[in-house]
Design an enzyme around this catalytic site. Sequence first.
Site, PDB file in Angstrom:
ATOM      1  N   ASP A  42      23.940 -75.362   8.877  1.00  0.00           N
ATOM      2  CA  ASP A  42      23.565 -74.689   7.628  1.00  0.00           C
ATOM      3  C   ASP A  42      23.252 -75.688   6.518  1.00  0.00           C
ATOM      4  OD1 ASP A  42      24.087 -72.514   9.088  1.00  0.00           O
ATOM      5  OD2 ASP A  42      25.745 -71.752   7.849  1.00  0.00           O
ATOM      6  N   ALA A  43      24.045 -76.761   6.465  1.00  0.00           N
ATOM      7  CA  ALA A  43      23.888 -77.723   5.371  1.00  0.00           C
ATOM      8  C   ALA A  43      22.495 -78.348   5.383  1.00  0.00           C
ATOM      9  CB  ALA A  43      24.944 -78.809   5.479  1.00  0.00           C
ATOM     10  N   ASP A  46      20.053 -75.865   4.066  1.00  0.00           N
ATOM     11  CA  ASP A  46      20.175 -75.768   2.606  1.00  0.00           C
ATOM     12  C   ASP A  46      19.484 -76.945   1.915  1.00  0.00           C
ATOM     13  OD1 ASP A  46      21.615 -73.518   3.047  1.00  0.00           O
ATOM     14  OD2 ASP A  46      23.576 -74.473   2.757  1.00  0.00           O
ATOM     15  N   SER A  91      12.624 -38.168  11.828  1.00  0.00           N
ATOM     16  CA  SER A  91      14.053 -38.323  12.089  1.00  0.00           C
ATOM     17  C   SER A  91      14.282 -37.998  13.560  1.00  0.00           C
ATOM     18  CB  SER A  91      14.866 -37.421  11.180  1.00  0.00           C
ATOM     19  OG  SER A  91      14.552 -36.098  11.463  1.00  0.00           O
ATOM     20  N   LEU A  92      15.529 -37.961  13.983  1.00  0.00           N
ATOM     21  CA  LEU A  92      15.833 -37.767  15.398  1.00  0.00           C
ATOM     22  C   LEU A  92      16.648 -36.499  15.600  1.00  0.00           C
ATOM     23  CD1 LEU A  92      16.983 -41.410  16.219  1.00  0.00           C
ATOM     24  CD2 LEU A  92      14.932 -40.311  17.118  1.00  0.00           C
ATOM     25  N   GLU A 123      19.132 -47.736  22.890  1.00  0.00           N
ATOM     26  CA  GLU A 123      19.429 -48.641  21.767  1.00  0.00           C
ATOM     27  C   GLU A 123      20.616 -48.112  20.973  1.00  0.00           C
ATOM     28  OE1 GLU A 123      15.845 -48.318  19.460  1.00  0.00           O
ATOM     29  OE2 GLU A 123      14.580 -48.775  21.188  1.00  0.00           O
ATOM     30  N   LYS A 125      22.495 -46.667  17.832  1.00  0.00           N
ATOM     31  CA  LYS A 125      22.041 -45.983  16.628  1.00  0.00           C
ATOM     32  C   LYS A 125      22.770 -46.637  15.468  1.00  0.00           C
ATOM     33  CE  LYS A 125      20.963 -41.550  14.607  1.00  0.00           C
ATOM     34  NZ  LYS A 125      21.376 -41.839  13.245  1.00  0.00           N
ATOM     35  N   ASP A 127      24.040 -47.634  11.863  1.00  0.00           N
ATOM     36  CA  ASP A 127      24.439 -46.783  10.745  1.00  0.00           C
ATOM     37  C   ASP A 127      24.121 -47.480   9.435  1.00  0.00           C
ATOM     38  OD1 ASP A 127      25.366 -44.516   9.662  1.00  0.00           O
ATOM     39  OD2 ASP A 127      27.489 -44.881  10.086  1.00  0.00           O
ATOM     40  N   TYR A 235      13.322 -51.565  15.081  1.00  0.00           N
ATOM     41  CA  TYR A 235      13.376 -50.783  16.316  1.00  0.00           C
ATOM     42  C   TYR A 235      12.082 -50.023  16.627  1.00  0.00           C
ATOM     43  CZ  TYR A 235      14.994 -47.353  12.836  1.00  0.00           C
ATOM     44  OH  TYR A 235      15.128 -46.576  11.726  1.00  0.00           O
ATOM     45  N   LYS A 324      25.138 -38.866  19.705  1.00  0.00           N
ATOM     46  CA  LYS A 324      26.125 -39.323  18.726  1.00  0.00           C
ATOM     47  C   LYS A 324      27.517 -39.488  19.329  1.00  0.00           C
ATOM     48  CE  LYS A 324      25.306 -38.992  14.608  1.00  0.00           C
ATOM     49  NZ  LYS A 324      24.656 -38.231  13.560  1.00  0.00           N
ATOM     50  N   CYS A 418      67.935 -46.903   3.632  1.00  0.00           N
ATOM     51  CA  CYS A 418      67.241 -46.637   4.892  1.00  0.00           C
ATOM     52  C   CYS A 418      67.389 -45.163   5.274  1.00  0.00           C
ATOM     53  CB  CYS A 418      67.837 -47.529   5.980  1.00  0.00           C
ATOM     54  SG  CYS A 418      67.262 -47.101   7.637  1.00  0.00           S
ATOM     55  N   CYS A 421      69.833 -45.154   8.579  1.00  0.00           N
ATOM     56  CA  CYS A 421      71.246 -45.565   8.591  1.00  0.00           C
ATOM     57  C   CYS A 421      71.888 -45.617   7.208  1.00  0.00           C
ATOM     58  CB  CYS A 421      71.390 -46.924   9.277  1.00  0.00           C
ATOM     59  SG  CYS A 421      70.734 -48.285   8.299  1.00  0.00           S
ATOM     60  N   CYS A 436      64.978 -52.420   5.983  1.00  0.00           N
ATOM     61  CA  CYS A 436      66.340 -51.897   6.051  1.00  0.00           C
ATOM     62  C   CYS A 436      67.237 -53.088   6.350  1.00  0.00           C
ATOM     63  CB  CYS A 436      66.426 -50.863   7.171  1.00  0.00           C
ATOM     64  SG  CYS A 436      68.076 -50.675   7.853  1.00  0.00           S
ATOM     65  N   CYS A 442      71.768 -50.251  12.400  1.00  0.00           N
ATOM     66  CA  CYS A 442      70.798 -49.170  12.188  1.00  0.00           C
ATOM     67  C   CYS A 442      70.269 -48.715  13.549  1.00  0.00           C
ATOM     68  CB  CYS A 442      69.643 -49.660  11.309  1.00  0.00           C
ATOM     69  SG  CYS A 442      68.331 -48.437  11.117  1.00  0.00           S
TER      70      CYS A 442
END
Length: 686
Positions: A42-43, A46, A91-92, A123, A125, A127, A235, A324, A418, A421, A436, A442
Amino acid sequence: MAQGKPSKKAEQAAAARAAQLREQLDRYNYRYHALDDPEVPDAEYDQLMVELRGIEAEHPQLLTPDSPTQRVGAAPVAAFGTVRHRIAMLSLDNAFTEDEVRDFDRRIRERLEQEGTIRYSAEPKLDGLAISALYEDGVFVRGATRGDGETGEDITQNLRTIAALPLKLRSADAPRSLEVRGEVFMPLAGFERFNKEAVARGEKAYVNPRNAAAGSLRQLDSKMTAARPLDLFIYGVGYVEGGELPSHHGAMLQTLRRWGFKICPQSRVVDSIDGCLAYYHEMGVARARLPYQIDGVVYKVDDIEVQRQLGFISRAPRWALAHKFPAEEALTTVRGIEFQVGRTGALTPVARLEPAFVGGVTVSNATLHNMDELTRKDVRVGDSVVIRRAGDVIPEVVRVLLERRVPGAELIELPSVCPVCGSPVLREVDQAIARCTGGRTCAAQRKEEITHFASRRAMDIQGLGDKLVDQLVARDWVKSPADLFDLSAAQLATLDRFGEKSAQKLATAIEAAKYTSLPRFLYALGIRDVGEATASALAGHFGDVASLRRASEEEVQRVPDVGPVVARNVAAWFADAENAAIVDRLVASGIRWPAVSAKSVSGELAGTTFVLTGTLAALTRDEAQEAITLRGGKVSGSVSKKTHYVVAGAEAGSKLKKAQELGVEILDEAAFLALIEFDAKADAKG
Ligand code: IVH
């Protein structure tokens, strides 16, 4: 170059370097997001980004909209513009049962008058939120939400900030106009982190990752979107012009991946509706481990020409279906709140609920974890609450619907004594857990201690479950684990619903459990914070109970992976006279384990990987595994070239074959026992 106009030559050099940096950054981005196979740390990424930003700041005319620096967000807008989708975003239809899924497939085959099976792309679904992204001549030019399917909102600037969306395609053969569609979501880890930070800033937390994704995408200030941990998967496609795409959905997803899009790695083509259902079950299990939320799976007819023939009715295609999962959250009411006392005395608030069907089962209790959680969520008797049960996780109360709170509902406070006990309850400063103070006096703690001691991964006393422990404790026959070994078959035969035969069986199981391993024994003692791994580490370091008992807190802390808190708990546990007496009695009753020799403690099998297959006569699978790990070796589930030994017991199967194929060394039982210097008769008493 501080003053005046940069020279033509310098300008050209800057342009060339900017182009080179963009190309490089795009490639790294593609490897990181689309292929999940980062090429550089990553560095380094960057650093190149900083360099490119510097060039663009100095030469603003070099700035292009598809530059990787353009993901930071643009100036806020007063409102989103609207985008008319050239092809409606559908939509589905949903299915919840296997029958509904089979009906879907049957309808398709009838319509096509087809005898054979249909291939589907299966695939997850996702969310999140559906989006559309348009590319002209390979450059991202416009992004939109689904809206009502006909028109959506222009979220170009916001989408631009999502690193997983390519700003430029990695192909010259992509269509001139290409509109892709997909789902933007907030990965679970990012969601949790984001919410924690929001609460720390005094802002409201989002109720779920879906709302968080939706809220983040609809920020008028795209700098806000840029700061949110969003991700996306593509998708499908919408409008396409001036170019060709593969004739099958699965192949098309592969092509889109090649062009730079991030495709869900769990997507797969299956050859029939049975394949779809198998996929559904597989994803139902995998779901708990996925880094993002899914609420089902989607099946799409793979052949795009067939999709076209099938067409759609009203808002949903005939060629696709969402299958679902059962909802993981449900609404119910709290009948009561009680405090349960655990093995170490910890008081756990538990909500008793109006039974509700959630995550596929009926739930009537949900944990509130500890006092801090209870206070934070402010759950009261009579409240309407959202409960959640995901996978095998213990059901929990997510939140209270405050607007439905009945007047006068009282705040729940930590009991001062408690509930089992009557001993005082103690909550140390800065500790979430209240306990306790009764210890073994106990009954609740006693029961939990004994149940833990007998449990499968501890002493493994077969047949000694909670119900029996309840009886043994209620009759005061068993006050500590040591008392278990004084029980006689004749005495056990007088228990409720217990005949002579079951009494004899239990007595035999108790006797059989005496032969154990040192890590199991240490784990069974139930010392606070000493789980299986710590028990193994302690056993490996000290080699016997006597040395561990003599060890000071400092010495215990020298064990790898043992921190100061655990060291203090261990030392304090053995220093307690009552505990010491119990250990003496346990050892005197004949509990023993194979010797852990000084040599083995040094980890003679360090760096060696074993695979176990078939049945051994002298050891169970768990014991063999322990013998290996105790000596520093590793046990793996599958054979590869990296495996050092395959231990083959009786009736060894495919793993043995694989070992032969790969030329991995095979040990029979005798050779394995010789290697670990196993001596079944050894008594290494504490
Ligand atoms: S395909 C015509 N594939 O589900 C096909 N949708 O109820 C339309 N979704 O609005 C969509 N994962 O937000 C498709 N793998 C996936 C999906 C998916 C999630 C969402 C999408 C859509 C909704 C349909």
